[in-house]
Design a protein around this motif. Structure first.
Motif, short mmCIF file in Angstrom:
data_model
loop_
_atom_site.label_atom_id
_atom_site.label_comp_id
_atom_site.label_asym_id
_atom_site.label_seq_id
_atom_site.Cartn_x
_atom_site.Cartn_y
_atom_site.Cartn_z
N PHE A 54 0.83 -1.20 0.00
CA PHE A 54 0.00 0.00 0.00
C PHE A 54 0.86 1.25 0.00
N GLY A 72 0.42 3.96 1.88
CA GLY A 72 0.68 4.54 3.20
C GLY A 72 1.34 3.53 4.11
N SER A 94 0.59 3.86 7.78
CA SER A 94 -0.63 3.43 8.44
C SER A 94 -1.01 1.99 8.09
N SER A 95 -0.15 1.29 7.37
CA SER A 95 -0.51 -0.07 6.97
C SER A 95 -0.14 -1.11 8.02
N PHE A 96 0.59 -0.69 9.03
CA PHE A 96 0.93 -1.61 10.11
C PHE A 96 0.03 -1.34 11.32
N GLU A 126 -9.42 2.43 9.41
CA GLU A 126 -7.96 2.62 9.36
C GLU A 126 -7.35 1.76 8.25
N ASP A 127 -6.25 2.24 7.71
CA ASP A 127 -5.60 1.52 6.62
C ASP A 127 -5.12 0.14 7.05
N TYR A 128 -4.69 0.01 8.32
CA TYR A 128 -4.12 -1.28 8.68
C TYR A 128 -5.16 -2.38 8.76
N ALA A 180 -5.37 -3.37 5.20
CA ALA A 180 -4.14 -4.11 4.89
C ALA A 180 -4.22 -5.53 5.45
#
Lengths: 336, 333
Positions: free
Chosen positions: A111, A113, A116-118, B224-226, B229
């Motif tokens: 991704f 970002g 913010s992907s973790f 949220e992005d995570y 993901a």
């Protein structure tokens, strides 16, 4: 490097076929069509670039390949066919559990970002462990950590990074950790969604170089998304140009850069600043980006197009093959 | 370490401020214990006012017309020496009375709080996943009703219907006084039986607040992005709900949980009074109506200490739950 003049492509080598994909979003003012009837082929082992202005739908398209759409959006129609054992399966018609198992195992995604992907409350290590455990339950944590450390090393990160929390790493480290995470299940296809946009130029170059090395070593298929044409020229074999949810031109890097056909592609290339030319030569596109909720009739580019004529506002041009795999959607060209 | 010392100093200062405010504030309440006792002696024994007053002064060891500031200094020195004063109404040491009530309140409210928190968290995350559906609206409405109902009103209703009209549960006491207290099954089951209604009143009126807070927190985390993901990585839905959504969504609620843990001693006055449950709340309620200054002061002091300590505890635990919060403030991240 084998970027240009690739041997002629064969229909058999297509690993991913997108057919008639339309994605819409419910927004307060109405319905926004982010991806409009898109057809796209990705050949096995290539790096395909997908470029366009911000908001043209390139990320939405890329996420849809894994059937990931924001809650207020939906895939209206189309097929996403992925080749598995000489057969094509439609990703959009998989059951929830089939889709879950398919994700990351066959196709993974980096991704944009990385920030913010973790998950902020667990360590980098746990992201690797969670991912592997939910796909291959027979592996124990030690084995997983071993593989993860090797991957991190491939991306020139210290092994000890695995014991850090996401916030303890710099942006560049995080992006590389995210990239190594995308390799953990040995996927056949990786989607890179603006993986370098948030980084400084040096880190950007470094990651591009690493990805190219990995590609040469493994022959992995990659879809690289960015709005930065210069980056695409460095890493991709072929590229597709997107405008307001439509793909307007597809070709090899050489075809796109030296012989652009679509007026939008030409305009994009003219908007790249160069240190050897005076700034006045820069030719930004005239006119504003049209309202995506209310796109122009016919060719969506026609209000800004210097070469428009009557047909442009009346019917939407289809992608036609000009030969040598150079495709363009513009009324100026006739099928070869 | 330095952080803890700093926090402890702040905690002690907070406690001192509250002691001072309480001391002066309760003396501003209309009426006082001495006047009540003087009136009692006058009407019961037919004494004159002066006679009665002298008797009461002698009985309760009161120095008449002692300046309030001197009383304050005396009280503070007493506290430093561990002397919380003597209760007027029972003539026992305040600390002794409070320590008798403490375990009952701690048991009643920590169990109720934990159960209502757990119900609220699960319900909240469930509603967040089903946001916008009929079930979500229904549960949100129920939660709002739960949150808006005062626990003493529901307590009275439960008392009337389940203890008096249909006497299924006992209406008073924290255990059956005919049973010898001890670690016997009989005693423990009697304690649970007696605490059922007050706990129910507390849980039913507090789970809704937690559920609504968790719902909005979890909806924020779901965006949220995570989380996306994690879905892209093909993680199992249960793991995403627990480790990715739940853990992050519960963090902001954790502080209020710890604070509630501290407030539970103060908030139990009505419930304990109605159910005649021998806890801190009932003691404070009684002390208030008799203007028993030493006992009121002691009760408030106890509440203050628990609130301050549980805040301290919350801060320390928060650092463990959220790795981004590092102690000492030197870590930039």
């Amino acid at each position: 490097m084998s970027i240009n003049n690739k041997e002629r492509r064969n229909e058999k080598d297509i690993i991913l076929k997108i057919r008639g994909l339309t994605i819409e979003f419910r927004v307060t003012r109405g319905i926004l069509r982010a991806v409009d009837n898109v057809d796209l082929d990705v050949y096995k082992g290539e790096i395909l670039g997908l470029a366009g202005e911000s908001g043209c739908g390139k990320s939405v398209l890329a996420h849809a390949i894994l059937n990931l759409v924001d809650p207020n959006g939906y895939i209206k129609s189309g097929q996403i066919l992925f080749k598995q054992n000489d057969e094509y399966i439609d990703i959009l018609s998989l059951s929830n559990e089939e889709l879950r198992k398919f994700r990351w195992d066959k196709i993974s995604i980096v991704f944009q970002g990385a920030m913010s992907s973790f998950n902020p409350v667990i360590k980098i290590k746990d992201h690797f462990i969670d991912t592997v455990k939910d796909h291959e339950s027979n592996k124990n944590e030690e084995e997983i950590v071993k593989i993860a450390k090797k991957l991190l090393k491939d991306f020139r990160l210290d092994e000890q990074v695995i014991n850090l929390y996401p916030h303890e790493m710099s942006g560049g480290m995080r992006q590389r950790a995210l990239a190594s995470l995308s390799f953990i299940l040995n996927p056949e296809f990786i989607i890179l969604d603006e993986p370098t946009t948030a980084l400084d130029v040096l880190t950007q170059k470094f990651i591009i170089k690493l990805l190219r090395e990995i590609h040469e070593k493994t022959g992995l298929t990659m879809l690289f998304i960015t709005h930065d044409l210069a980056t695409l020229a460095e890493i991709t074999d072929r590229m597709a140009i997107m405008y307001l949810g439509n793909i307007v031109e597809i070709g090899t890097v050489r075809q796109i850069f030296y012989d652009p056909k679509h007026p939008y592609t030409k305009a994009l290339l003219q908007a790249i600043p160069s240190i050897t030319k005076p700034l006045e030569d820069l030719n930004p596109l005239p006119g504003p980006v049209p309202d995506p909720l209310n796109p122009p009739s016919g060719c969506k580019f026609h209000p800004r197009c210097p070469l428009r004529f009557k047909a442009c506002s009346e019917s939407r041009p289809k992608l036609i093959d000009l030969g040598d795999g150079h495709l363009v959607a513009c009324h100026l060209y006739k099928r070869n | 370490m330095r952080w803890i010392i700093k926090r402890l100093i702040i905690a002690i200062f907070t406690i001192y401020i509250v002691i001072t405010i309480t001391f002066f504030l309760i003396r501003l309440m209309p009426g006082n214990f001495i006047d009540m006792m003087v009136y009692y002696y006058m009407t019961t024994y037919g004494m004159s006012e002066i006679e009665a007053r002298n008797t009461v002064y002698a009985l309760y060891n009161v120095v008449p017309n002692e300046p309030i500031f001197l009383q304050y200094i005396k009280y503070l020195f007493g506290l430093i020496n561990g002397n919380w004063g003597k209760s007027y109404i029972s003539n026992k040491s305040v600390l002794e009375i409070l320590l008798y009530g403490l375990p009952w309140t701690a048991f009643l409210l920590s169990v109720s709080l934990t159960i209502s928190f757990a119900i609220g968290i699960l319900l909240g995350i469930f509603m967040a996943y089903r946001r916008g559906t009929f079930l979500d609206s229904l549960l949100s409405t129920l939660s709002s009703i739960s949150r808006a109902t005062p626990n003493f009103i529901l307590g009275l209703l439960l008392l009337y219907f389940l203890a008096i009209y249909y006497p299924i549960f006992p209406a008073r006491d924290s255990y059956d006084i005919t049973i010898e207290p001890g670690l016997s099954i009989q005693f423990i089951s009697s304690v649970l039986y007696h605490s059922f209604l007050p706990m129910l009143a507390y849980i039913l009126t507090s789970f809704g607040g937690w559920a609504l807070a968790m719902r909005s927190s979890a909806i924020r985390v779901l965006g949220e992005d995570y989380v996306m993901a994690a879905e892209a990585r093909g993680l199992k839905p249960g793991r995403i709900a627990r480790t990715y959504v739940g853990r992050n969504a519960v963090l902001p609620l954790f502080t209020s949980f710890a604070i509630s843990l501290g407030y539970m001693f103060g908030g139990s006055v009505f419930i304990e009074t109605y159910f005649a449950y021998q806890g801190i709340g009932q003691i404070i309620g009684l002390a208030m109506s008799w203007r028993d200054y030493p006992l009121i002061q002691g009760g408030f002091l106890l509440i203050t200490i628990t609130v301050v300590l549980s805040n301290l505890l919350a801060d320390m635990l928060y650092g463990l739950l959220d790795p981004r919060i590092k102690r000492g403030g030197t870590y930039g991240g």
